[in-house]
Every structure is written in structure tokens, then in C-alpha cells.
Design an enzyme around this catalytic site. Structure first.
Site, PDB file in Angstrom:
ATOM      1  N   HIS A 265       0.904  -1.155  -0.043  1.00 56.00           N
ATOM      2  CA  HIS A 265       0.079   0.233   0.101  1.00 56.00           C
ATOM      3  C   HIS A 265       1.025   1.244   0.007  1.00 56.00           C
ATOM      4  O   HIS A 265       0.635   2.153  -0.723  1.00 56.00           O
ATOM      5  CB  HIS A 265      -0.916   0.034   1.061  1.00 56.00           C
ATOM      6  CG  HIS A 265      -1.609   1.091   1.572  1.00 56.00           C
ATOM      7  ND1 HIS A 265      -2.953   1.180   1.171  1.00 56.00           N
ATOM      8  CD2 HIS A 265      -1.283   2.369   2.181  1.00 56.00           C
ATOM      9  CE1 HIS A 265      -3.320   2.520   1.445  1.00 56.00           C
ATOM     10  NE2 HIS A 265      -2.500   3.442   2.044  1.00 56.00           N
ATOM     11  N   GLU A 266       1.849   1.323   0.898  1.00 52.81           N
ATOM     12  CA  GLU A 266       2.663   2.309   0.909  1.00 52.81           C
ATOM     13  C   GLU A 266       3.584   2.588  -0.154  1.00 52.81           C
ATOM     14  O   GLU A 266       3.706   3.729  -0.764  1.00 52.81           O
ATOM     15  CB  GLU A 266       3.670   2.234   2.330  1.00 52.81           C
ATOM     16  CG  GLU A 266       2.878   2.324   3.605  1.00 52.81           C
ATOM     17  CD  GLU A 266       1.835   3.697   3.824  1.00 52.81           C
ATOM     18  OE1 GLU A 266       2.065   4.621   2.931  1.00 52.81           O
ATOM     19  OE2 GLU A 266       0.902   3.045   4.476  1.00 52.81           O
TER      20      GLU A 266
ATOM     21  N   HIS B 293       1.766   4.255  -2.884  1.00 52.29           N
ATOM     22  CA  HIS B 293       1.535   5.956  -2.697  1.00 52.29           C
ATOM     23  C   HIS B 293       2.792   6.390  -3.571  1.00 52.29           C
ATOM     24  O   HIS B 293       2.718   7.294  -4.220  1.00 52.29           O
ATOM     25  CB  HIS B 293       1.480   6.206  -1.426  1.00 52.29           C
ATOM     26  CG  HIS B 293       0.273   6.214  -0.594  1.00 52.29           C
ATOM     27  ND1 HIS B 293      -0.777   6.971  -1.154  1.00 52.29           N
ATOM     28  CD2 HIS B 293       0.032   5.604   0.574  1.00 52.29           C
ATOM     29  CE1 HIS B 293      -1.775   6.569  -0.146  1.00 52.29           C
ATOM     30  NE2 HIS B 293      -1.428   5.895   0.728  1.00 52.29           N
TER      31      HIS B 293
ATOM     32  N   GLU C 280      -6.567   6.804  -1.314  1.00 55.35           N
ATOM     33  CA  GLU C 280      -6.219   5.662  -0.324  1.00 55.35           C
ATOM     34  C   GLU C 280      -6.626   4.381  -1.331  1.00 55.35           C
ATOM     35  O   GLU C 280      -6.363   3.302  -0.891  1.00 55.35           O
ATOM     36  CB  GLU C 280      -6.719   5.958   0.850  1.00 55.35           C
ATOM     37  CG  GLU C 280      -6.269   6.846   1.835  1.00 55.35           C
ATOM     38  CD  GLU C 280      -4.796   6.384   2.143  1.00 55.35           C
ATOM     39  OE1 GLU C 280      -4.685   5.185   2.567  1.00 55.35           O
ATOM     40  OE2 GLU C 280      -3.874   7.346   2.069  1.00 55.35           O
TER      41      GLU C 280
END
Length: 295
Positions: free
Chosen positions: A146-147, A150, A225
Site C-alpha cells: 500500500h505504501e 503511494h 487511499e
């Protein structure tokens, strides 16, 4: 949440500081004295200050994140867990086509992680000790994905550009409205537009308009997100990403963040009404449902 609040707080502080410096050196007074017919110089002034504050915030984002969380960058892994952490981040970074970010750990009981940095190839990914202890490795891998999502999506750069444009309009409109209010309060006797009353009005208006601008920034944050969750699902597996979000959902109440920051958290009870406009993350239930629909 942590990286968004750090960015917004730093951006607002830099914005106000640059406005004060510009006023002390007379630049603000000069721009205001151009009158309503001199919108061009005022808009240029607003763009320089607005974009400058945002870009400075972006440039120091890694330093600010490490200083505020006490994150320790892993230079040489001191345990098997740290080696696994580095290997997992490297694997995700290679799959996402970005440079290897710095990897850090910070002491905090809550399960949390963040990524920041001025570019895709010079980023920082940090995880809390609570995350490492509270999740299994499949779930941690999904959070790391997930990070990395980003970073790969260029979210911090996009955020800086959005914030810079909004800053420009905040500064510009604050001075236009401030000049009108100052002129009204003085009965039209002071047409220079650069007095202390005008300056105080402008600072207050910048803060007020800045709050409205932050609603737009938070809307983008909520949108990204979902994209980062999708990236985590691609890199680590959809089931692992859903499992990680479900595990986060079971950890409400463990955050050590200050009360003035908790209103921006991911807790579902803040999803309704006006408060939702200031949420940096959508409710976990919505994120999980989005992943299940995508599957």
C-alpha cells in the site's frame, strides 16, 4: 494520516511565515498597493509564495517525518525481522518500478505506516513497532505494498501541486477580500492597502480560506487511499490487503496520536456529516468493500 497532517501543518506554517517575511520586506505592501487594476502582479506574488510554500514542505517532508516520529532508518539490519522488512520493500519497489526507498521503524503502539518523499526514487517508508507486532507477515507485506503504491503513484508530488495551486488562490483571494474589508473599515480613507489592519485581516483570511482548501486536499487524500489499496492488492495479493485492513479495523482505540489529530483518523464513526470533509482516509469498511468489488 500522519504524512498528510505533517504536510498540511508544515505547509500552513511555511505559508504564514512567507507571508510575514513578504510583509516585512514590503513585497506584500507593494502587491496590495497595485489596486484592483493590478491583479497580474498580485497573482504572480501569490503564485510564488503559494507554490514556494508547498514545494518547501515537499522538499523537507522526509526530514520532518523522521524528526516527528523518531523513525530509525535501517542502514544495516540487526535482526531477521529487519532483513525481511528490507527484502519485502525491495521486492515491492522493483515490482512497482521505483527506486529502493529508505526503510525505517519508529516506536509506537498503534499499527501504522507511512511513506513520504519528494520523488518516486527518493522516498521513505516507515512502519511502527505496533504494526510489526500486531500483524502477521502477509498483512505487513500488504501494508508495505500500500505504501509503495503511494510512492509509485507519485501521490506526494501530486499533493504538493494541488496544495500549491490552492495556496495561490488562498493568498490571492485573501488579499483581494482583505483590501475590501480594510477599505470598508477605514471608510475608504486608506487606499494604500498595506497597513497593519490589512495585514491582520489577510492572515485571518488565509487561515479561514486554508481550511476550505484543506477540504479539497483531504478529498484527494481519500481518493488516493483507494488507489494505494489497489496497489497493495496487486503487489501482495487482494486477500492479504483485505486481511490487513480488517486487522486495522480491530485496532481502534490504540492510537497515541494527539486529540487534535485523531479527528483525521480512519475510525468509521467519523464518516458522517461535516467531519467527513476533513478525513484523510475513507472508512475501512468502504475500502474493504472497494477491494472486494474489484475482485
Amino acid at each position: 494520516m500522519r504524512r498528510i497532517l505533517l504536510f498540511l501543518g508544515t505547509n500552513l506554517a511555511v505559508l504564514v511565515l512567507l507571508s510575514i517575511v513578504a510583509h516585512l520586506f514590503g513585497v506584500d505592501v507593494w502587491a496590495a498597493s497595485r489596486g484592483y487594476g493590478g491583479m497580474g502582479p498580485l497573482l504572480i506574488f501569490a503564485a510564488v509564495i503559494g507554490m514556494g510554500g508547498s514545494l518547501i514542505s515537499l522538499a523537507i517532508s522526509k526530514w520532518m517525518a523522521k524528526m516527528s516520529t523518531g523513525a530509525r532508518v535501517i542502514e544495516q539490519p540487526s535482526s531477521e525481522a529487519e532483513q525481511w522488512l528490507l527484502n519485502t520493500v525491495r521486492q515491492h519497489a522493483q515490482a512497482a518500478g521505483i527506486g529502493m526507498p529508505d526503510v525505517a521503524i519508529y516506536e509506537a503502539p498503534e499499527m501504522n505506516a507511512f511513506a513520504t518523499g519528494a520523488s518516486r526514487n527518493h522516498a521513505l517508508v516507515a512502519v511502527s513497532t505496533g504494526l510489526l507486532h500486531g500483524m502477521d507477515r502477509d498483512q505487513v507485506s500488504a501494508v508495505l505494498g500500500h505504501e509503495i503504491g503511494h510512492v509509485a503513484n507519485g501521490d506526494m508530488v501530486t499533493l504538493a501541486l494541488i496544495q500549491g495551486v490552492l495556496n495561490t488562490f488562498v493568498i490571492f483571494l485573501a488579499r483581494i477580500v482583505g483590501r475590501m474589508v480594510d477599505s470598508w473599515l477605514s471608510g475608504g480613507r486608506d487606499d494604500r492597502g498595506g497597513g497593519i489592519g490589512y495585514f491582520v485581516i489577510v492572515i485571518v483570511l488565509e487561515i479561514i480560506f486554508g481550511l476550505f482548501a484543506s477540504m479539497i486536499v483531504m478529498a484527494f487524500s481519500r481518493y488516493r487511499e483507494f488507489r494505494a489499496d489497489a496497489a497493495g492488492a496487486r503487489l501482495a495479493g487482494r486477500g492479504r490487503m483485505i486481511s490487513a485492513l480488517e486487522r486495522l479495523g480491530a485496532s481502534y482505540g490504540e492510537s497515541t496520536l494527539p486529540k487534535n489529530m485523531q479527528a483525521f483518523g480512519i475510525s468509521g464513526h467519523l464518516a458522517g456529516g461535516f467531519k467527513r470533509l476533513f478525513m484523510s482516509h475513507p472508512p475501512l469498511a468502504e475500502r474493504i468493500e472497494a477491494l472486494r468489488r474489484a475482485g
